[in-house]
Design an enzyme around this catalytic site. Structure first.
Site, PDB file in Angstrom:
ATOM      1  N   GLU A   1      46.210  44.839  24.045  1.00 16.48           N
ATOM      2  CA  GLU A   1      44.976  45.604  24.253  1.00 16.48           C
ATOM      3  C   GLU A   1      44.559  46.410  23.020  1.00 16.48           C
ATOM      4  OE1 GLU A   1      44.960  46.486  28.977  1.00 16.48           O
ATOM      5  OE2 GLU A   1      46.314  47.761  27.836  1.00 16.48           O
TER       6      GLU A   1
ATOM      7  N   THR B   1      52.969  53.827  34.771  1.00 11.67           N
ATOM      8  CA  THR B   1      53.082  55.039  35.595  1.00 11.67           C
ATOM      9  C   THR B   1      51.817  55.911  35.641  1.00 11.67           C
ATOM     10  OG1 THR B   1      54.106  56.127  33.713  1.00 11.67           O
ATOM     11  CG2 THR B   1      55.599  55.214  35.371  1.00 11.67           C
TER      12      THR B   1
HETATM   13  C1  ACM Z   1      49.943  45.672  29.502  1.00 12.56           C
HETATM   14  O1  ACM Z   1      49.935  45.753  30.725  1.00 12.56           O
HETATM   15  N1  ACM Z   1      48.924  46.147  28.779  1.00 12.56           N
HETATM   16  C2  ACM Z   1      51.031  45.047  28.794  1.00 12.56           C
END
Ligand code: ACM
Length: 758
Positions: free
Chosen positions: A333, A475
């Protein structure tokens, strides 16, 4: 439990003290609650009953066996209240012998033999002995073997070498004690890899001596919404990190339990906490705070040599703390906006002859991979690392479904499967009204169990590149240990079995879970009972009556209920299909396995008024773009209400409402923080024309653009939770009702909690 004993007797595994003579039989006749199920289990004659006089026997000088003996002794003391003496010598009759023994292939493999003359656990390596001891402890803690473990010959080894769990300590962090508690449980599931997500936009959680601001600045963020309850107020930041000593303590604790800690230091994205601490390493040229927004923040590291020196210095300290071969560098991301805008990054790309930012990320990751390789380590990263050219030795963790794994394995990279949403334990596991807040997408225990770590599209020749799989525990919505446990247990058991056992057997697994749940409770773990708990649905059925339907997620156990307010027991009325009740009534229900309740009993008070009420959980969202179940920052009667909302479009539907005779509506609304970094998705947030600054809730007929039945100004709710009334015009027949909030969300948003018709 009665069912287990009956099966045990049918299989000749008498639970009484006499020793049945019985030929070896296949595993499926042995109803023992082992998780993960060993590769081979054979029944043999005899059975063995442990008592205070039993000894654990190790050969003189067998230090590996001696260490495992000490661990087994402690587990027996916890389970039974006495500690067998550890003695050196030859395996004596009536004892538990632990022995390292050449000839058993595989570091984690073991054999376990139980017979009338004792128990013998053998392995080539301490890790195998440890797993053999875990299996014996599971046998000891199985009520079906209360009067002695039946004669068994177990030959066992794992299917995969990477059996893991990723814990995010950035969004919310856990105490060292809590992590140790988790490691204890991972070991008892024969999981061997603790992937520790230590840095992210919302917090840098590992002390780095050379760069103290990473934790002075980067370990604190503004407490937004529910976080204020954790810190004691919105003016008190959410702060915390692990010292190097603490991290080393966790590494050592894990190693004693044959678990490797793989640290994750995110780059080039998820870097906002680091860039907030040291702005010169960022690509955006702006001063940033540690983020309090969930989602995709756009802060990236720049690509200056000085930034690589920083990252290498950080990795030096990380490698010093974590002996793991693998070092996880994130890579996911990484929104490229800052690199696209940065003159320095563009100039560097030009000098390298790299024409796009994704390939530039490949160059970045490859440079770090080379550094790790020079230090005898291997890089692992999320599947975005494949977008550029990474060293062949790089291992790919597939999270965007399984595509990354397929592409990587077919290109010769080792892969670990952690696909979203299937193995994401932050996804909710039931649709029960008491499910905690989080991300609703139904990753039940069964969806996890049904996942095979080797996707069908990996060519058979490349299947050996699949190292294994792990569940992830992000989390954002798991602010405390209670919620974190609820997310992990018992779904962790499904992952454990699918990464260890050669064969899947859902029904067998499910029948072994109730005993596993009792082991959790004995260990002080609070598991979710959502796989078994009874959902109670009610609908009007004429004057003064309602039709009640009961169900549970797995269909396991006998459902029983009461209507007199008493707690359901194994003698309560058995559910045989939908039934009518006279209003008002409280239905209480549970699922039973023999005499034992499989879950906490659930209840539902049903009266004429409640049948005209829907919570947001019982309404549909108008779109399905980014649906969350969010908690109120405000407690009501000691509990924080939970709301289902699509944060991209604050709009709900109640389908099929009989409007005849209805003249009023009361809506309960609440004001929540809108703390989301939506990146490109931000454009998709629906905004509706508001008539006032505070906005309104509109009730529309049939569709969300249909006739407006009433408009309820939200100003009256001030800035919090309130129940507001509206008048409905006279309508006949059955219609869908749409509840839409006007205005644009951010930095706060209105949500609908409940609708009550009158
Ligand atoms: C992720 O859930 N961005 C690895």
């Amino acid at each position: 439990m009665r069912r287990l004993l009956l099966l045990a007797m049918a299989a000749g595994l008498s639970a009484c003290a006499t020793q049945p003579k019985q030929a070896a039989g296949p595993v499926d006749t042995v109803p023992l609650s082992l998780i993960p199920m060993p590769a081979q289990v054979l029944r043999v004659p005899g059975h063995f009953k442990l008592d205070a006089a039993t000894t654990i026997v190790v050969a003189p000088g067998d230090t590996q066996a001696r260490r495992v003996a000490g661990q087994l002794q402690a587990w027996i003391r916890q389970a039974r209240g006495f500690a067998p003496a550890i003695v050196e010598g030859k395996a004596a009759s009536g004892g538990i012998a632990l022995a390292t023994q050449a000839g058993i292939k595989g570091r984690e493999a073991y054999t376990l033999d139980v017979g009338g003359d004792g128990v013998r656990i053998a392995a080539n390596d301490e890790t195998g002995l440890f797993y053999g001891a875990v299996t014996y402890w599971q046998l000891l803690t199985d009520p079906a073997a209360r009067n002695g473990v039946p004669g068994l010959h177990i030959v066992d080894a794992p299917r995969f070498e990477w059996r893991g769990l990723m814990l995010d300590s950035s969004r919310h962090f856990q105490s060292v004690n809590e992590i140790e508690h988790l490691l204890d449980q991972m070991a008892m599931h024969k999981l061997n890899t603790f992937h520790w997500h230590l840095t992210d936009d919302q917090g840098w959680r590992l002390q780095i001596e050379k760069y103290p601001k990473l934790t002075q600045t980067g370990a604190c963020r503004k407490a937004v919404g529910p976080d204020a309850a954790l810190t004691g107020g919105a003016d008190k930041p959410y702060c915390g990190f692990y010292t190097q000593e603490e991290a080393k303590q966790i590494v050592a604790y894990a190693a004693e339990r044959h678990i490797t800690v793989v640290p994750e230091i995110e780059m080039p994205g998820h870097a906002q906490a680091a860039v907030a601490s040291y702005p010169k390493f960022g690509a955006g040229g702006k001063k940033l705070a540690v983020s309090s927004d969930w989602g995709v923040n756009t802060a990236l590291y720049n690509v200056d040599d000085g930034t690589f020196t920083f990252l290498q210095d950080v990795l030096d300290e990380v490698m010093d703390i974590f002996p793991s071969t693998y070092i996880h560098v994130g890579g996911d991301e990484a929104a490229k906006d800052e690199w696209e805008r940065s003159k320095a990054v563009q100039a560097k790309m030009k000098s390298l002859g790299i024409d796009d930012e994704e390939k530039m990320q490949g160059w970045f990751i490859a440079r770090i991979g080379d550094y790790l390789e020079k230090h005898g380590r291997r890089l692992i990263g999320w599947d975005e690392i494949l977008d550029g050219k990474v060293p062949a030795s790089a291992t790919v963790m597939s999270w965007r479904g399984t595509d990354g794994a397929i592409k990587a394995a077919n290109a010769g990279h080792d892969v670990v499967l952690a696909p979203s949403p299937t193995l994401y334990l932050d996804r909710l596991q039931s649709t029960l009204p008491d499910e905690p807040p989080g991300r609703p997408s139904g990753q039940t225990m069964k969806t996890i169990y049904d996942f095979d770590p080797v996707p069908a599209d990996i060519a058979p020749d490349n299947a050996q590149h699949v190292l294994g799989a792990e569940v992830t525990v992000f989390t954002e919505y798991l602010p405390n240990w209670y919620r974190t446990q609820h997310a992990i247990f018992p779904r962790i058991a499904a992952l454990a079995e699918r990464t260890w056992s050669p064969k899947a057997d859902w029904n067998g697994f499910l029948s072994r879970i109730p005993v596993q749940m009792s082991r959790y409770r004995a260990a002080g773990i609070v598991p979710s009972d959502g796989a078994f708990a009874v959902a109670i649905a009610a609908e009007p059925a004429g004057n003064d009556t309602a039709k009640v339907t009961l169900s549970n997620q797995t269909g396991y156990g006998k459902l029983r209920y009461t209507t007199d307010g008493s707690a359901p027991t194994a003698q309560s009325t058995a559910y045989g299909g939908p039934f009518d009740v006279t209003l008002p009534t409280t239905v209480r229900a549970n699922a039973f396995d023999g005499g034992f309740g499989l879950a906490g009993p659930r209840d539902r008070a049903i009266d004429a008024k409640s049948l005209l009420r829907r919570s947001s959980d019982e309404l549909d969202t108008c779109s399905d773009k980014l649906v969350l179940r969010l908690e109120s920052p405000r407690a009501v009667n000691g509990q924080r209400p939970v709301y289902k909302v699509d944060i991209m479009d604050t709009c709900w539907m109640w389908k099929g409402v009989k409007l005849d005779g209805r003249y009023g509506v009361a809506v309960t609304v609440d004001r929540l923080p809108f703390n989301y970094a939506l990146w490109k998705d931000a454009k998709g947030v629906v905004s509706r024309k508001a008539r006032s600054a505070a906005g309104e809730l509109e009730v529309r007929q049939d569709t969300c653009d249909g006739p407006k039945l009433t408009t309820i100004p939200l100003a009256k709710a001030k800035d919090g939770r309130a129940t507001l009334d509206g008048i409905l015009p006279k309508r006949e027949g059955t219609h869908d009702l749409c509840f839409v909030i006007t205005g644009k969300p951010g930095p706060k948003m209105w949500v609908l909690g409940e609708v009550q018709l009158r």
